[in-house]
Design a protein around this motif. Structure first.
Motif, PDB file in Angstrom:
ATOM      1  N   LEU A  85      -5.445   5.031 -21.160  1.00  0.00           N
ATOM      2  CA  LEU A  85      -4.548   4.068 -21.804  1.00  0.00           C
ATOM      3  C   LEU A  85      -5.257   2.729 -22.005  1.00  0.00           C
ATOM      4  O   LEU A  85      -6.017   2.277 -21.142  1.00  0.00           O
ATOM      5  N   VAL A  86      -5.005   2.103 -23.119  1.00  0.00           N
ATOM      6  CA  VAL A  86      -5.584   0.787 -23.410  1.00  0.00           C
ATOM      7  C   VAL A  86      -4.542  -0.289 -23.133  1.00  0.00           C
ATOM      8  O   VAL A  86      -3.370   0.000 -22.897  1.00  0.00           O
ATOM      9  N   ASP A  87      -4.999  -1.516 -23.149  1.00  0.00           N
ATOM     10  CA  ASP A  87      -4.112  -2.662 -22.976  1.00  0.00           C
ATOM     11  C   ASP A  87      -3.374  -2.605 -21.630  1.00  0.00           C
ATOM     12  O   ASP A  87      -2.160  -2.781 -21.558  1.00  0.00           O
ATOM     13  N   LYS A  88      -4.142  -2.351 -20.565  1.00  0.00           N
ATOM     14  CA  LYS A  88      -3.549  -2.354 -19.223  1.00  0.00           C
ATOM     15  C   LYS A  88      -3.419  -3.786 -18.722  1.00  0.00           C
ATOM     16  O   LYS A  88      -4.213  -4.668 -19.069  1.00  0.00           O
ATOM     17  N   SER A  89      -2.438  -4.015 -17.869  1.00  0.00           N
ATOM     18  CA  SER A  89      -2.300  -5.312 -17.209  1.00  0.00           C
ATOM     19  C   SER A  89      -3.380  -5.449 -16.138  1.00  0.00           C
ATOM     20  O   SER A  89      -4.071  -4.485 -15.804  1.00  0.00           O
ATOM     21  N   ASP A  90      -3.524  -6.668 -15.585  1.00  0.00           N
ATOM     22  CA  ASP A  90      -4.525  -6.888 -14.528  1.00  0.00           C
ATOM     23  C   ASP A  90      -4.267  -5.978 -13.332  1.00  0.00           C
ATOM     24  O   ASP A  90      -5.199  -5.410 -12.749  1.00  0.00           O
ATOM     25  N   GLU A  91      -2.999  -5.835 -12.962  1.00  0.00           N
ATOM     26  CA  GLU A  91      -2.670  -4.968 -11.824  1.00  0.00           C
ATOM     27  C   GLU A  91      -3.001  -3.515 -12.134  1.00  0.00           C
ATOM     28  O   GLU A  91      -3.505  -2.785 -11.263  1.00  0.00           O
ATOM     29  N   GLU A  92      -2.725  -3.083 -13.346  1.00  0.00           N
ATOM     30  CA  GLU A  92      -3.005  -1.693 -13.723  1.00  0.00           C
ATOM     31  C   GLU A  92      -4.501  -1.435 -13.815  1.00  0.00           C
ATOM     32  O   GLU A  92      -4.968  -0.334 -13.487  1.00  0.00           O
ATOM     33  N   LEU A  93      -5.272  -2.443 -14.233  1.00  0.00           N
ATOM     34  CA  LEU A  93      -6.735  -2.295 -14.244  1.00  0.00           C
ATOM     35  C   LEU A  93      -7.264  -2.136 -12.820  1.00  0.00           C
ATOM     36  O   LEU A  93      -8.155  -1.314 -12.570  1.00  0.00           O
ATOM     37  N   LEU A  94      -6.703  -2.913 -11.891  1.00  0.00           N
ATOM     38  CA  LEU A  94      -7.120  -2.782 -10.493  1.00  0.00           C
ATOM     39  C   LEU A  94      -6.716  -1.422  -9.948  1.00  0.00           C
ATOM     40  O   LEU A  94      -7.495  -0.782  -9.211  1.00  0.00           O
ATOM     41  N   LEU A  95      -5.535  -0.939 -10.296  1.00  0.00           N
ATOM     42  CA  LEU A  95      -5.113   0.400  -9.892  1.00  0.00           C
ATOM     43  C   LEU A  95      -6.063   1.455 -10.433  1.00  0.00           C
ATOM     44  O   LEU A  95      -6.456   2.382  -9.708  1.00  0.00           O
ATOM     45  N   HIS A  96      -6.452   1.325 -11.692  1.00  0.00           N
ATOM     46  CA  HIS A  96      -7.390   2.282 -12.302  1.00  0.00           C
ATOM     47  C   HIS A  96      -8.719   2.279 -11.554  1.00  0.00           C
ATOM     48  O   HIS A  96      -9.305   3.344 -11.283  1.00  0.00           O
ATOM     49  N   ASP A  97      -9.222   1.089 -11.209  1.00  0.00           N
ATOM     50  CA  ASP A  97     -10.498   1.002 -10.485  1.00  0.00           C
ATOM     51  C   ASP A  97     -10.390   1.647  -9.105  1.00  0.00           C
ATOM     52  O   ASP A  97     -11.322   2.327  -8.652  1.00  0.00           O
ATOM     53  N   ILE A  98      -9.273   1.441  -8.436  1.00  0.00           N
ATOM     54  CA  ILE A  98      -9.083   2.043  -7.112  1.00  0.00           C
ATOM     55  C   ILE A  98      -9.088   3.562  -7.217  1.00  0.00           C
ATOM     56  O   ILE A  98      -9.751   4.260  -6.431  1.00  0.00           O
ATOM     57  N   MET A  99      -8.366   4.104  -8.192  1.00  0.00           N
ATOM     58  CA  MET A  99      -8.312   5.558  -8.375  1.00  0.00           C
ATOM     59  C   MET A  99      -9.691   6.113  -8.717  1.00  0.00           C
ATOM     60  O   MET A  99     -10.050   7.224  -8.301  1.00  0.00           O
ATOM     61  N   SER A 100     -10.496   5.365  -9.447  1.00  0.00           N
ATOM     62  CA  SER A 100     -11.835   5.820  -9.816  1.00  0.00           C
ATOM     63  C   SER A 100     -12.759   5.873  -8.615  1.00  0.00           C
ATOM     64  O   SER A 100     -13.646   6.732  -8.538  1.00  0.00           O
ATOM     65  N   GLU A 101     -12.560   4.958  -7.667  1.00  0.00           N
ATOM     66  CA  GLU A 101     -13.444   4.885  -6.505  1.00  0.00           C
ATOM     67  C   GLU A 101     -13.013   5.811  -5.372  1.00  0.00           C
ATOM     68  O   GLU A 101     -13.803   6.081  -4.464  1.00  0.00           O
ATOM     69  N   MET A 102     -11.771   6.258  -5.388  1.00  0.00           N
ATOM     70  CA  MET A 102     -11.300   7.143  -4.318  1.00  0.00           C
ATOM     71  C   MET A 102     -11.932   8.527  -4.452  1.00  0.00           C
ATOM     72  O   MET A 102     -12.202   8.998  -5.553  1.00  0.00           O
TER      73      MET A 102
ATOM     74  N   ARG B  43       0.813  -1.225   0.000  1.00  0.00           N
ATOM     75  CA  ARG B  43       0.000   0.000   0.000  1.00  0.00           C
ATOM     76  C   ARG B  43       0.840   1.267   0.000  1.00  0.00           C
ATOM     77  O   ARG B  43       0.447   2.282  -0.557  1.00  0.00           O
ATOM     78  N   LYS B  44       2.005   1.228   0.623  1.00  0.00           N
ATOM     79  CA  LYS B  44       2.850   2.422   0.630  1.00  0.00           C
ATOM     80  C   LYS B  44       3.289   2.771  -0.780  1.00  0.00           C
ATOM     81  O   LYS B  44       3.204   3.937  -1.199  1.00  0.00           O
ATOM     82  N   GLU B  45       3.746   1.782  -1.543  1.00  0.00           N
ATOM     83  CA  GLU B  45       4.147   2.019  -2.933  1.00  0.00           C
ATOM     84  C   GLU B  45       2.941   2.444  -3.772  1.00  0.00           C
ATOM     85  O   GLU B  45       3.059   3.276  -4.678  1.00  0.00           O
ATOM     86  N   LEU B  46       1.788   1.865  -3.455  1.00  0.00           N
ATOM     87  CA  LEU B  46       0.567   2.182  -4.192  1.00  0.00           C
ATOM     88  C   LEU B  46       0.175   3.642  -3.992  1.00  0.00           C
ATOM     89  O   LEU B  46      -0.164   4.350  -4.949  1.00  0.00           O
ATOM     90  N   ILE B  47       0.243   4.111  -2.749  1.00  0.00           N
ATOM     91  CA  ILE B  47      -0.081   5.511  -2.465  1.00  0.00           C
ATOM     92  C   ILE B  47       0.892   6.430  -3.187  1.00  0.00           C
ATOM     93  O   ILE B  47       0.496   7.462  -3.761  1.00  0.00           O
ATOM     94  N   TYR B  48       2.170   6.073  -3.176  1.00  0.00           N
ATOM     95  CA  TYR B  48       3.172   6.900  -3.851  1.00  0.00           C
ATOM     96  C   TYR B  48       2.828   7.042  -5.337  1.00  0.00           C
ATOM     97  O   TYR B  48       2.889   8.135  -5.906  1.00  0.00           O
ATOM     98  N   THR B  49       2.478   5.928  -5.983  1.00  0.00           N
ATOM     99  CA  THR B  49       2.167   5.950  -7.411  1.00  0.00           C
ATOM    100  C   THR B  49       0.937   6.797  -7.700  1.00  0.00           C
ATOM    101  O   THR B  49       0.938   7.628  -8.617  1.00  0.00           O
ATOM    102  N   ILE B  50      -0.112   6.611  -6.911  1.00  0.00           N
ATOM    103  CA  ILE B  50      -1.346   7.372  -7.117  1.00  0.00           C
ATOM    104  C   ILE B  50      -1.086   8.862  -6.931  1.00  0.00           C
ATOM    105  O   ILE B  50      -1.531   9.701  -7.735  1.00  0.00           O
ATOM    106  N   ARG B  51      -0.342   9.212  -5.888  1.00  0.00           N
ATOM    107  CA  ARG B  51      -0.066  10.623  -5.626  1.00  0.00           C
ATOM    108  C   ARG B  51       0.813  11.218  -6.723  1.00  0.00           C
ATOM    109  O   ARG B  51       0.603  12.354  -7.153  1.00  0.00           O
ATOM    110  N   LEU B  52       1.813  10.444  -7.185  1.00  0.00           N
ATOM    111  CA  LEU B  52       2.692  10.954  -8.232  1.00  0.00           C
ATOM    112  C   LEU B  52       1.919  11.203  -9.531  1.00  0.00           C
ATOM    113  O   LEU B  52       2.120  12.223 -10.204  1.00  0.00           O
TER     114      LEU B  52
END
Length: 874
Positions: A134-151, A112-121
């Motif tokens: 962006l298209v053709d995201k990896s599974d992890e990047e899709l989950l990151l996108h969903d998290i950012m959308s819900e925050m 989560r610490k690295e995740l917060i850093y990425t989102i903030r950056l």
């Protein structure tokens, strides 16, 4: 680019009155790249005022630019909790069959610490919207996108870019506000080279009047810094000041690459002949691959080699103690992580910004939040909440000095006074079978701890009621042989106080954590503050009271009354906050933890005292490694984002230049040193048979093994100084004959031999089987009775030893007669329940009598003359 570079080889190139820096830039706003460089320059300015402008550090200034609402701890804690809540909802809504998604969720929770850093950056670089397209995201990047959308997106970085470009006075106002804010919180403007608060406006205006800004020490630049510089240079000319020598291209490769060599104007501040430490010249031969005329063959540098960490710490403490009044030495570690922590607690290095967990109250609160943990596995349908009290957690709660219970007279009892008794009890709380109700055996609930202590109390009370003993250690030695087991040595009164401590922990757990609904973080923090307040009332040292009040203030800053979160997420967030702090722009400390403290080298030449010990220079530690921090973005995604923000390519530059950065820092550390020691430890927990770093090997540094001199003991003097206790009883005499030092330790520390290690308790179990059997005359009763007294031994081990003892008794039956001590009769069979083995020949030159029998002594770890049997195998 509206930039130029001003170089210097030694600090005097900047401070000399005829230098270019003094003539053109000494009154221009000065921004240092790192806190270490800032601190060193500030220290230098106390001796010689060669800088007339305010002195700032880049990353705290960036926090001000981004806005306090965005940069503050409160917002970062909220983001941490939001991410935790979203991941929890994802887990609960995911199918048990979707193992792949659940593994991603677990991975995100652990990072989560690295995740917060990425989102903030992404938000700070204005790339969050670009990332979403962006298209053709990896599974992890899709989950990151969903998290950012819900925050929640109600708090964002200030849109400073437009204001900086449209308003010439905007940056000046930011700097003034930053200094004014720091003058209120820290009450010390001298660290910013500003005298009094009333002078802030005039000093800032004067330093920006030339429309120039000095940026000092940027041998690498982060993407966010470069993004800021690109906007800043629209209003100001940027003067990058840095170490450099054109004759040393390999040494200064990172400076040339990051500071645009051949793209912007470069000039030297001054070319004063530099006096260099011989080690820096020798190092250059290895780095640059050529000889230097100032280096002489007979001056080969030495690298001291320590065998292990214990040897290193022992020798360093000795050196510090011997030279404490003569010189001050900076210790620089090339290793971070656990090694850095050991050095810190050994007093060899100083943490500039220790985390809250380094203080007892922070440790206490952290361990409280470790009592409830959530366990998840991808294949299970739900998470499991473990309400357990681990022995090491209980020890740290007691040791913290912040756990209190009520005494009989109404006073408060600090449980830190009972740490020895707790340590003696602990072996009884490790169950040998390995599992209990599906849990690891040693992880018991508070209720189970209390139940087991009750058994010990009842057993000791049964002994007293069955047969009271006359007072005195000799009668307890013969009549209470089970007190050789450390957990039976604890008195009933002490066990009852420890029970009170456990009950207090139970009440805290109930009040703090047993809440079924979501709560506001402020509600939980208010409950925590009540326990902090109790500690503040009991503490008598002013420093501790100030720290406790400061902690309460910091906890208050985290309050957010607008949102509710799962208490488990709040607990996890506070554990993280107490342990390492929330993400800050000024993340140099994080870099130090990862790659060691070599980063302090950038300011060392400006310090007044420059004696240096460069430690842990092994080949695994150097060169330093740097990694991408924008997890979980792939290289492909970073390349796509770099089309919109070219600054992102600096992450790759930083990774590629890790070796060049190491060379730069090693040289700048040594060049201005007055005295240098270099060492490394050959065997560490993280690596064995380590070798000297390549940089020193190729430069022909000589390895110098440490020669430990054995201290000669004057046996005559020792005999005169030490008088042995009067061991009149036969069993005490037996122990004294085996080793007078062991008998003395036993007499002083425990009255008689008491054992807490599993090895010794296993030996006692075997001896006790024989002794108890001769009392009961029944193997079934013997086995049943001793099984309750030795829960730490597995059933398989007990059966194995039982059969072994049965065979011995059948082959060599014996009957021990009863015997009397001061007219009190004792069972003769229990007399053999002792860890005495073949008596060695007693030496005459020492109180200790070392030999193979030392392994049966409970004091081996604290005996300087103890003998370890494993040494005979080498």
């Amino acid at each position: 680019m509206n930039r130029q570079v001003l170089t210097y080889r030694v600090p005097s190139d900047l401070t000399w009155k005829d230098s270019k820096f003094q003539k053109e830039y000494n009154d221009v706003l000065h921004i240092a790249a790192t806190p270490t460089l800032h601190e060193s320059i500030n220290e230098n300015l106390r001796i010689y005022q060669w800088l007339k402008s305010p002195l700032l550090t880049i990353n705290p200034l960036l926090e001000e630019v981004q806005g306090k609402a965005w940069s503050g701890q409160k917002n970062q804690m909220r983001q941490y909790l939001e991410i935790s809540q979203i991941l929890r909802n994802r887990w609960e809504s995911s199918s048990q069959a979707d193992v792949r998604m659940r593994k991603h969720i677990l991975s995100f929770e652990k990072n989560r610490k690295e995740l917060i850093y990425t989102i903030r950056l992404l938000k700070e670089l204005r790339l969050d919207n670009v990332f979403s397209t962006l298209v053709d995201k990896s599974d992890e990047e899709l989950l990151l996108h969903d998290i950012m959308s819900e925050m929640r997106d109600d708090i964002r970085p200030v849109e400073w870019e437009k204001q900086l470009l449209s308003n010439p006075a905007y940056f000046s106002r930011i700097v003034k506000e930053f200094l004014q804010q720091n003058s209120k919180t820290k009450n010390n403007l001298h660290q910013f080279n500003v005298g009094e608060e009333e002078q802030i406006n005039d000093r800032v205006e004067a330093s920006l009047s030339k429309r120039k800004i000095v940026l000092h020490g940027f041998y690498f630049i982060t993407p966010l810094q470069e993004y800021f510089f690109k906007h800043l240079e629209q209003q100001f000319e940027l003067i990058f000041v840095n170490y450099y020598d054109e004759l040393l291209p390999h040494t200064y490769e990172t400076v040339e690459r990051f500071l645009w060599k051949d793209e912007v104007p470069w000039s030297a501040s001054f070319n004063e002949p530099a006096v260099q430490h011989p080690y820096s010249v020798q190092l250059l031969e290895g780095i640059e691959g050529r000889q230097f005329h100032s280096f002489k063959e007979e001056e080969l540098g030495k690298v001291t080699v320590y065998s292990n960490m214990l040897e290193f710490l022992s020798k360093e403490r000795e050196v510090r103690e011997r030279e404490k009044d003569e010189k001050y030495e900076h210790f620089v570690s090339c290793r971070g992580g656990e090694i850095r922590e050991q050095l810190y607690y050994a007093g060899l290095i100083e943490k500039k910004a220790p985390s809250l967990i380094d203080y007892p109250i922070g440790r206490f609160l952290f361990e409280l939040h470790n009592l409830y943990t959530e366990q998840k596995t991808p294949h299970n349908n739900s998470s499991v909440i473990e309400k357990v009290l681990k022995p090491d957690v209980l020890q740290r709660l007691f040791n913290s000095g912040h756990l209190y219970v009520d005494g009989k007279d109404g006073s408060k009892i600090n449980m830190s006074m009972y740490t020895k008794q707790l340590d003696q009890l602990l072996p009884y709380f490790y169950l040998g079978e390995g599992f209990l109700d599906g849990r690891e055996a040693q992880f018991l609930t508070i209720e189970e701890w209390l139940e087991k202590i009750n058994f010990l109390i009842e057993e000791k009370m049964r002994w007293e009621s069955f047969r009271p003993l006359p007072a005195g250690r000799v009668h307890r030695l013969h009549g209470r042989p089970l007190e050789q087991l450390s957990y039976f040595k604890v008195s009933i009164e002490d066990m009852k106080v420890i029970q009170q401590g456990l009950l207090m922990i139970g009440r805290m757990v109930h009040q703090l954590f047993e809440v079924e609904t979501d709560v506001r973080i402020g509600e939980h923090l208010e409950k925590l503050k009540t326990y902090v307040s109790v500690s503040a009332e009991e503490k008598r040292h002013e420093e501790e009271v100030v720290l406790l009040k400061d902690l309460m203030m910091k906890l208050g800053e985290l309050k957010d009354e607008t949102l509710k979160f799962s208490l488990l997420d709040i607990m996890d967030g506070l554990r993280f906050y107490l342990q390492s702090g929330l993400q800050s722009y000024d993340d140099e400390e994080e870099m130090i933890d990862k790659v060691g403290a070599l980063f302090v080298a950038d300011g060392m030449a400006f310090k007044q005292k420059r004696n240096i010990h460069l430690g842990f220079t092994d080949a695994d530690a150097l060169p330093m490694s740097t990694k991408y921090k924008i997890w979980p973005l792939s290289s492909k995604t970073i390349d796509e984002l770099s089309v919109f923000r070219s600054e992102l390519h600096l992450f790759k530059e930083l990774k590629d230049l890790s070796g060049a950065i190491t060379r730069y820092l090693l040289y700048t550390l040594l060049i201005g040193a007055d005295d240098v020691r270099i060492s490394y430890v050959r065997n560490l927990e993280t690596g064995y048979d380590l070798d000297m770093a390549y940089y020193f090997k190729v430069a022909n540094f000589i390895e110098e093994p440490l020669n430990l001199k054995n201290e000669e003991i004057d046996s005559t003097e020792k005999k005169d100084d030490i008088s042995l206790p009067d061991f009149k009883d036969r069993l005490l005499i037996d122990e004294a004959n085996q080793c007078p030092q062991r008998a003395t330790f036993s007499y002083i520390l425990n009255d008689f031999g008491t054992y807490s290690s599993r090895f010794h308790q296993q030996l006692l179990y075997k001896k006790m089987l024989r002794s108890v059997y001769h009392t009961f005359k029944n193997w079934e009763k013997t086995e049943m009775y001793l099984s309750c007294l030795y829960p730490q031994l597995s059933g398989a081990y007990k059966k194995l030893i039982l059969q072994e003892v049965k065979n011995e008794v059948a082959q060599y039956p014996r009957q021990d007669d009863r015997y009397k001590i001061e007219n009190v009769s004792y069972n003769g069979s229990l007399k053999k329940f002792r860890l005495f083995y073949n008596s060695p020949n007693l030496t005459t030159d020492s109180l200790a009598n070392p030999g193979n029998h030392c392994r049966f002594c409970e004091f081996l770890e604290i005996c300087r003359e103890g003998h370890y049997a494993i040494d005979d195998e080498k």
